[in-house]
Design a protein around this motif. Structure first.
Motif, PDB file in Angstrom:
ATOM      1  N   LYS A 306       0.841  -1.196   0.000  1.00  0.00           N
ATOM      2  CA  LYS A 306       0.000   0.000   0.000  1.00  0.00           C
ATOM      3  C   LYS A 306       0.877   1.248   0.000  1.00  0.00           C
ATOM      4  CE  LYS A 306      -3.835  -2.189   2.488  1.00  0.00           C
ATOM      5  NZ  LYS A 306      -4.694  -2.144   3.703  1.00  0.00           N
ATOM      6  N   LYS A 307       0.268   2.330  -0.359  1.00  0.00           N
ATOM      7  CA  LYS A 307       0.952   3.617  -0.350  1.00  0.00           C
ATOM      8  C   LYS A 307       1.531   3.901   1.037  1.00  0.00           C
ATOM      9  CE  LYS A 307       0.082   8.524  -1.249  1.00  0.00           C
ATOM     10  NZ  LYS A 307      -0.942   9.536  -1.623  1.00  0.00           N
ATOM     11  N   ASN A 308       2.742   4.478   1.064  1.00  0.00           N
ATOM     12  CA  ASN A 308       3.479   4.850   2.282  1.00  0.00           C
ATOM     13  C   ASN A 308       4.120   3.652   3.000  1.00  0.00           C
ATOM     14  OD1 ASN A 308       2.950   7.592   1.962  1.00  0.00           O
ATOM     15  ND2 ASN A 308       1.009   7.443   3.097  1.00  0.00           N
ATOM     16  N   SER A 309       4.112   2.468   2.386  1.00  0.00           N
ATOM     17  CA  SER A 309       4.895   1.365   2.946  1.00  0.00           C
ATOM     18  C   SER A 309       6.380   1.716   2.839  1.00  0.00           C
ATOM     19  CB  SER A 309       4.624   0.063   2.190  1.00  0.00           C
ATOM     20  OG  SER A 309       3.294  -0.371   2.406  1.00  0.00           O
ATOM     21  N   LEU A 310       7.179   1.221   3.788  1.00  0.00           N
ATOM     22  CA  LEU A 310       8.599   1.588   3.865  1.00  0.00           C
ATOM     23  C   LEU A 310       9.461   0.523   3.196  1.00  0.00           C
ATOM     24  CD1 LEU A 310      10.542   3.733   5.076  1.00  0.00           C
ATOM     25  CD2 LEU A 310      10.718   2.251   7.099  1.00  0.00           C
ATOM     26  N   ILE A 311      10.462   0.974   2.440  1.00  0.00           N
ATOM     27  CA  ILE A 311      11.425   0.079   1.794  1.00  0.00           C
ATOM     28  C   ILE A 311      12.822   0.503   2.236  1.00  0.00           C
ATOM     29  CG2 ILE A 311      12.294  -0.843  -0.393  1.00  0.00           C
ATOM     30  CD1 ILE A 311       9.623   0.173  -1.644  1.00  0.00           C
TER      31      ILE A 311
END
Length: 381
Positions: A306-311
């Motif tokens: 989803k949007k704003n997930s961290l990588i």
């Protein structure tokens, strides 16, 4: 303590002292030695000592008994005694080793025992009889210096399934699997550049993909490995340089922490696991691309994030994570202030980057350059 080195990312680390003459013969301060034992054990680091004679054993036995008597928590098993005695079968007979073991085996249940295999191979008419002795001794660990030329010749002479063209690790794997003993009981003693197929017996430089594949083999077969602690510019693979700064192998161990004891998906140039709800990926160069200096690999990750997930991305290459490139080339040990070394360590760790998933399910692209390793962690919301 002098180097303040960190073993926390090594699985079950043990300091192995192969020459204990200074401990066994010298009149050392037992209180100071006991404190050294305690400090190692408190940091969850074991201590292994190689025993080359019954005289050395008697001296070490007295030191161990003194330690247990002066530390009731260790004597009563309230704290773990992380000691290991490794009997050298090249200098001690099987009977001598057996009698020494009988003297100490009931002193503390946490003490571990090992034996070097080379002497057993030399003195046994066949490899099967070597295995029989190992099973009868029923020790915790069996150390084998598979790179030793005499060891290789003994294997070639006593069993036709060993070949001159086989690599050292192939011989090691065959020796373990043929024994019928769990592979976790074996230790590859004294790893050097000669172990790695593409270094051509140590004449070609070691690449990061070699180290990654080495770590994968350890995860697959279990067992121990003995590295040199401090680099001395020999062919032996070391964990730290002579300033106490971590070499690339230590960074790879840190990257590999998320893959230990987890179900893995293993490809030709990647590792994937899922741990603590996150996706962990390790990318490394294909072995057959190792000599193409301009080779790059492009990866596209199609995901359901989803949007704003961290990588999180960590990159290990010749510019990041190879501290020896930032220090003097001289082989002489130079005095460098501690704060300078700490600053060099900080700026030379694998490069860390953070990315944010900009849209739902948006593909994520990654380029892997030659002789480079990348660790990627996807943290879903």
């Amino acid at each position: 303590e002098y180097y303040d080195i960190d073993f926390s990312y090594l699985p079950q680390p043990v300091v192995f002292i192969q020459d204990i003459n200074d401990i066994a013969i010298s009149h050392i301060n037992l209180n100071l030695l006991n404190r050294c034992f305690e400090k190692l054990f408190e940091m969850d680091i074991g201590l292994a000592m190689q025993i080359n004679s019954t005289q050395q054993f008697e001296a070490i036995n007295q030191i161990i008994l003194s330690f247990l008597q002066s530390n009731q928590d260790y004597k009563n098993n309230k704290k773990l005694v992380k000691l290991m005695l490794v009997f050298n079968s090249e200098y001690m007979t099987v009977n001598e080793i057996h009698l020494c073991h009988l003297k100490i085996k009931n002193k503390n249940r946490e003490i571990r025992y090992g034996i070097t295999v080379e002497g057993l191979l030399r003195d046994s008419p066949s490899i099967d009889q070597t295995y029989d002795i190992m099973k009868r001794l029923n020790f915790d660990y069996y150390f084998i210096d598979i790179e030793n030329l005499e060891t290789k010749n003994l294997l070639l002479t006593k069993r036709k399934t060993y070949h001159h063209s086989s690599t050292h690790f192939e011989n090691y794997k065959q020796f373990m699997l043929d024994s019928g003993i769990p592979t976790t009981n074996f230790v590859y003693n004294s790893l050097s550049l000669k172990c790695f197929k593409y270094t051509n017996n140590g004449t070609n430089p070691l690449q990061l993909s070699d180290l990654v594949c080495h770590l994968i083999a350890l995860m697959r077969y279990g067992g121990g490995i003995s590295y040199q602690l401090i680099d001395d510019h020999s062919q032996y693979i070391a964990l730290f340089n002579n300033y106490g700064s971590p070499l690339p192998l230590m960074h790879i161990y840190k990257m590999g922490d998320s893959f230990v004891d987890e179900p893995l998906e293993l490809g030709n140039n990647y590792l994937i696991s899922r741990k603590d709800g996150n996706y962990h990926i390790l990318l490394f160069n294909k072995i057959n691309d190792r000599y193409l200096s301009d080779s790059k690999q492009k990866f596209i990750f199609k995901n359901n994030l989803k949007k704003n997930s961290l990588i999180i991305i960590k990159t290990l290459n010749n510019e990041h994570g190879s501290i020896q490139n930032l220090l003097p080339k001289s082989k002489e040990l130079l005095y460098i202030e501690r704060n300078i070394l700490e600053d060099l360590d900080k700026c030379n760790r694998p490069k860390t980057e953070l990315a944010i998933q900009e849209e739902n399910n948006k593909p994520f692209q990654m380029t892997l350059k030659h002789d480079e390793v990348k660790y990627i962690c996807f943290k879903p919301i």
